[in-house]
Motif scaffolding. Structure first.
Motif, PDB file in Angstrom:
ATOM      1  N   ARG A  88       0.851  -1.086  -0.073  1.00 45.26           N
ATOM      2  CA  ARG A  88       0.040   0.116   0.005  1.00 45.26           C
ATOM      3  C   ARG A  88       0.848   1.458   0.056  1.00 45.26           C
ATOM      4  O   ARG A  88       0.434   2.443   0.049  1.00 45.26           O
ATOM      5  CB  ARG A  88      -0.836  -0.100   1.113  1.00 45.26           C
ATOM      6  CG  ARG A  88      -1.985  -1.022   1.098  1.00 45.26           C
ATOM      7  CD  ARG A  88      -2.885  -0.947   2.276  1.00 45.26           C
ATOM      8  NE  ARG A  88      -3.997  -1.976   2.381  1.00 45.26           N
ATOM      9  CZ  ARG A  88      -5.206  -1.847   2.348  1.00 45.26           C
ATOM     10  NH1 ARG A  88      -5.737  -0.662   2.810  1.00 45.26           N
ATOM     11  NH2 ARG A  88      -6.105  -2.796   2.508  1.00 45.26           N
ATOM     12  N   ALA A 190     -17.020  -4.298   2.155  1.00 46.25           N
ATOM     13  CA  ALA A 190     -18.071  -3.885   1.318  1.00 46.25           C
ATOM     14  C   ALA A 190     -19.314  -4.754   1.570  1.00 46.25           C
ATOM     15  O   ALA A 190     -19.184  -6.127   1.849  1.00 46.25           O
ATOM     16  CB  ALA A 190     -17.627  -4.164  -0.316  1.00 46.25           C
ATOM     17  N   ARG A 213     -20.680  -8.741  -4.771  1.00 46.12           N
ATOM     18  CA  ARG A 213     -20.067  -7.613  -3.737  1.00 46.12           C
ATOM     19  C   ARG A 213     -20.437  -6.376  -4.273  1.00 46.12           C
ATOM     20  O   ARG A 213     -19.989  -5.874  -5.476  1.00 46.12           O
ATOM     21  CB  ARG A 213     -18.384  -7.878  -3.855  1.00 46.12           C
ATOM     22  CG  ARG A 213     -17.889  -6.977  -2.555  1.00 46.12           C
ATOM     23  CD  ARG A 213     -16.328  -7.071  -2.607  1.00 46.12           C
ATOM     24  NE  ARG A 213     -15.843  -6.315  -3.928  1.00 46.12           N
ATOM     25  CZ  ARG A 213     -14.987  -6.606  -4.341  1.00 46.12           C
ATOM     26  NH1 ARG A 213     -13.903  -7.696  -4.270  1.00 46.12           N
ATOM     27  NH2 ARG A 213     -14.355  -5.843  -5.673  1.00 46.12           N
ATOM     28  N   SER A 215     -20.577  -2.352  -4.863  1.00 46.17           N
ATOM     29  CA  SER A 215     -19.360  -1.152  -4.992  1.00 46.17           C
ATOM     30  C   SER A 215     -19.260  -0.486  -3.475  1.00 46.17           C
ATOM     31  O   SER A 215     -20.133  -0.579  -2.798  1.00 46.17           O
ATOM     32  CB  SER A 215     -19.617  -0.239  -5.944  1.00 46.17           C
ATOM     33  OG  SER A 215     -20.887   0.656  -5.526  1.00 46.17           O
ATOM     34  N   LYS A 216     -18.026  -0.193  -3.307  1.00 48.71           N
ATOM     35  CA  LYS A 216     -17.696   0.671  -2.087  1.00 48.71           C
ATOM     36  C   LYS A 216     -17.234   2.095  -2.512  1.00 48.71           C
ATOM     37  O   LYS A 216     -15.890   1.971  -2.744  1.00 48.71           O
ATOM     38  CB  LYS A 216     -17.118  -0.124  -1.174  1.00 48.71           C
ATOM     39  CG  LYS A 216     -16.675   0.530   0.326  1.00 48.71           C
ATOM     40  CD  LYS A 216     -15.907  -0.297   1.120  1.00 48.71           C
ATOM     41  CE  LYS A 216     -15.685  -0.008   2.614  1.00 48.71           C
ATOM     42  NZ  LYS A 216     -14.962   1.080   2.786  1.00 48.71           N
ATOM     43  N   SER A 217     -17.804   3.052  -2.414  1.00 49.52           N
ATOM     44  CA  SER A 217     -17.494   4.445  -2.635  1.00 49.52           C
ATOM     45  C   SER A 217     -17.119   5.280  -1.495  1.00 49.52           C
ATOM     46  O   SER A 217     -16.173   6.351  -1.791  1.00 49.52           O
ATOM     47  CB  SER A 217     -18.478   5.016  -3.795  1.00 49.52           C
ATOM     48  OG  SER A 217     -19.666   5.249  -2.971  1.00 49.52           O
ATOM     49  N   VAL A 219     -14.955   5.720   1.579  1.00 46.44           N
ATOM     50  CA  VAL A 219     -13.801   4.763   2.012  1.00 46.44           C
ATOM     51  C   VAL A 219     -12.916   5.851   3.040  1.00 46.44           C
ATOM     52  O   VAL A 219     -13.227   6.854   2.987  1.00 46.44           O
ATOM     53  CB  VAL A 219     -12.897   4.683   0.773  1.00 46.44           C
ATOM     54  CG1 VAL A 219     -13.560   3.477  -0.054  1.00 46.44           C
ATOM     55  CG2 VAL A 219     -12.566   5.741   0.121  1.00 46.44           C
ATOM     56  N   GLU A 223      -7.596   4.432   1.681  1.00 51.47           N
ATOM     57  CA  GLU A 223      -8.186   3.394   0.962  1.00 51.47           C
ATOM     58  C   GLU A 223      -8.571   3.966  -0.149  1.00 51.47           C
ATOM     59  O   GLU A 223      -8.694   5.230  -0.580  1.00 51.47           O
ATOM     60  CB  GLU A 223      -9.337   2.938   1.706  1.00 51.47           C
ATOM     61  CG  GLU A 223      -9.190   2.260   3.064  1.00 51.47           C
ATOM     62  CD  GLU A 223     -10.340   1.626   3.693  1.00 51.47           C
ATOM     63  OE1 GLU A 223     -10.124   0.579   4.111  1.00 51.47           O
ATOM     64  OE2 GLU A 223     -11.407   2.223   3.817  1.00 51.47           O
ATOM     65  N   ARG A 224      -8.929   2.929  -1.216  1.00 53.43           N
ATOM     66  CA  ARG A 224      -9.399   3.286  -2.642  1.00 53.43           C
ATOM     67  C   ARG A 224     -10.851   2.795  -2.618  1.00 53.43           C
ATOM     68  O   ARG A 224     -11.133   1.764  -2.354  1.00 53.43           O
ATOM     69  CB  ARG A 224      -8.361   2.685  -3.741  1.00 53.43           C
ATOM     70  CG  ARG A 224      -6.951   3.235  -3.650  1.00 53.43           C
ATOM     71  CD  ARG A 224      -6.148   2.520  -4.897  1.00 53.43           C
ATOM     72  NE  ARG A 224      -4.696   3.114  -4.871  1.00 53.43           N
ATOM     73  CZ  ARG A 224      -4.029   2.688  -5.537  1.00 53.43           C
ATOM     74  NH1 ARG A 224      -4.019   1.912  -6.503  1.00 53.43           N
ATOM     75  NH2 ARG A 224      -2.699   3.279  -5.862  1.00 53.43           N
ATOM     76  N   GLN A 225     -11.444   3.442  -3.524  1.00 58.71           N
ATOM     77  CA  GLN A 225     -12.841   2.754  -4.074  1.00 58.71           C
ATOM     78  C   GLN A 225     -12.724   1.791  -4.846  1.00 58.71           C
ATOM     79  O   GLN A 225     -11.734   1.532  -5.476  1.00 58.71           O
ATOM     80  CB  GLN A 225     -13.540   4.111  -4.828  1.00 58.71           C
ATOM     81  CG  GLN A 225     -13.798   5.420  -4.280  1.00 58.71           C
ATOM     82  CD  GLN A 225     -14.535   6.438  -5.015  1.00 58.71           C
ATOM     83  OE1 GLN A 225     -15.163   5.837  -6.238  1.00 58.71           O
ATOM     84  NE2 GLN A 225     -14.891   7.504  -4.487  1.00 58.71           N
ATOM     85  N   THR A 226     -13.872   0.762  -4.456  1.00 54.78           N
ATOM     86  CA  THR A 226     -13.745  -0.499  -5.067  1.00 54.78           C
ATOM     87  C   THR A 226     -15.158  -0.650  -5.928  1.00 54.78           C
ATOM     88  O   THR A 226     -16.121  -0.324  -5.526  1.00 54.78           O
ATOM     89  CB  THR A 226     -13.519  -1.644  -4.158  1.00 54.78           C
ATOM     90  OG1 THR A 226     -14.322  -1.642  -3.276  1.00 54.78           O
ATOM     91  CG2 THR A 226     -12.127  -1.692  -3.490  1.00 54.78           C
ATOM     92  N   PRO A 227     -14.825  -1.285  -6.983  1.00 52.37           N
ATOM     93  CA  PRO A 227     -16.305  -1.534  -7.945  1.00 52.37           C
ATOM     94  C   PRO A 227     -16.805  -2.614  -7.423  1.00 52.37           C
ATOM     95  O   PRO A 227     -16.337  -3.543  -6.647  1.00 52.37           O
ATOM     96  CB  PRO A 227     -15.587  -1.612  -9.453  1.00 52.37           C
ATOM     97  CG  PRO A 227     -14.233  -2.411  -9.068  1.00 52.37           C
ATOM     98  CD  PRO A 227     -13.835  -1.697  -7.628  1.00 52.37           C
TER      99      PRO A 227
END
Length: 234
Positions: A88, A190, A213, A215-217, A219, A223-227
């Motif tokens: 990271r 998520a 799963r 998406s997680k906007s 954060v 951290e980074r957003q995940t689709p």
């Protein structure tokens, strides 16, 4: 880390008892934790945690559960002392981290018979001195204690016995974490839902599952957003 050590001692006791059809559980735990790394002053901390819970049936198929407990999490040796490069980015440990403490409550309901089982739980956890990974500059991370955080969510799981060979399952979870200023906490997973199917033969079985799963906007720091994603396994 080179020569870092951690030693933890604990004494605990629990009691299970019935009053009528209601089952009660009580417990307490005394913990002492000591961490050290060459070049630093050793860190030592004590903590006491406890819990109480009960489960009571509505009828032979339905069960209500509730739990109240306190918890602690000592900072890890890596969070305190590690300095170096990770996947990271650059990480700088914080030897002054305080112990994370929490109070949690959980309510659940369960149903079960020979053909189907179902469980649903709601939970809420108030955390003090929450240990969060934060970004202090681009690509440089460290750890810090938040004043307070709140984690709450819901989980469900169901299983259906279709016949002697086939079983079908459904499950899912929704969770949210935020600090006192409504900022998103780090390390909150998520949300997801999942279906699974199982086949049993005389001397072998096969399982398959398909999970969605979300998406997680929102954060936390670093951290980074995940689709959204589909995840399958067999």
């Amino acid at each position: 880390l080179d020569g870092a050590t951690e030693r933890e001692l604990a004494a605990f006791a629990s009691l299970n008892s019935y009053w009528g059809d209601t089952k009660w559980q009580f417990g307490a735990r005394l913990i002492n934790n000591r961490q050290n790394n060459p070049g630093f002053v050793a860190t030592e901390d004590d903590a006491v945690t406890g819990f109480v819970g009960f489960s009571t049936p509505f009828n032979p198929n339905w069960l209500l559960t509730a739990n109240l407990g306190t918890g602690i999490r000592f900072a890890t040796v890596s969070e305190r002392y590690f300095v170096g490069t990770t996947g990271r980015g650059e990480v700088i440990g914080n030897p002054d981290l305080q112990t994370e403490r929490s109070v949690s409550v959980d309510f659940g309901v369960r149903y079960g018979d020979e053909a189907k089982q179902f469980a649903f739980n709601l939970y809420r956890q108030k955390v003090s001195d929450y240990i969060e990974r934060i970004e202090v500059s681009p690509g440089v991370l460290t750890y810090n204690n938040l004043t307070n955080g709140l984690i709450y969510g819901a989980e469900f799981d169901a299983n259906f016995v279709l016949n002697d060979q086939w079983q079908l399952g459904l499950g899912g979870m929704w969770v949210k974490g935020q600090d006192d200023e409504d900022n998103t906490l780090s390390d909150i997973p998520a949300n997801r839902i999942q279906t699974r199917i199982r086949y049993f033969a005389d001397d072998w079985s096969i399982d398959g599952a398909l999970q969605y799963r979300f998406s997680k906007s929102s954060v936390g720091s670093g951290e980074r957003q995940t689709p959204a994603a589909w995840v399958g396994e067999v």
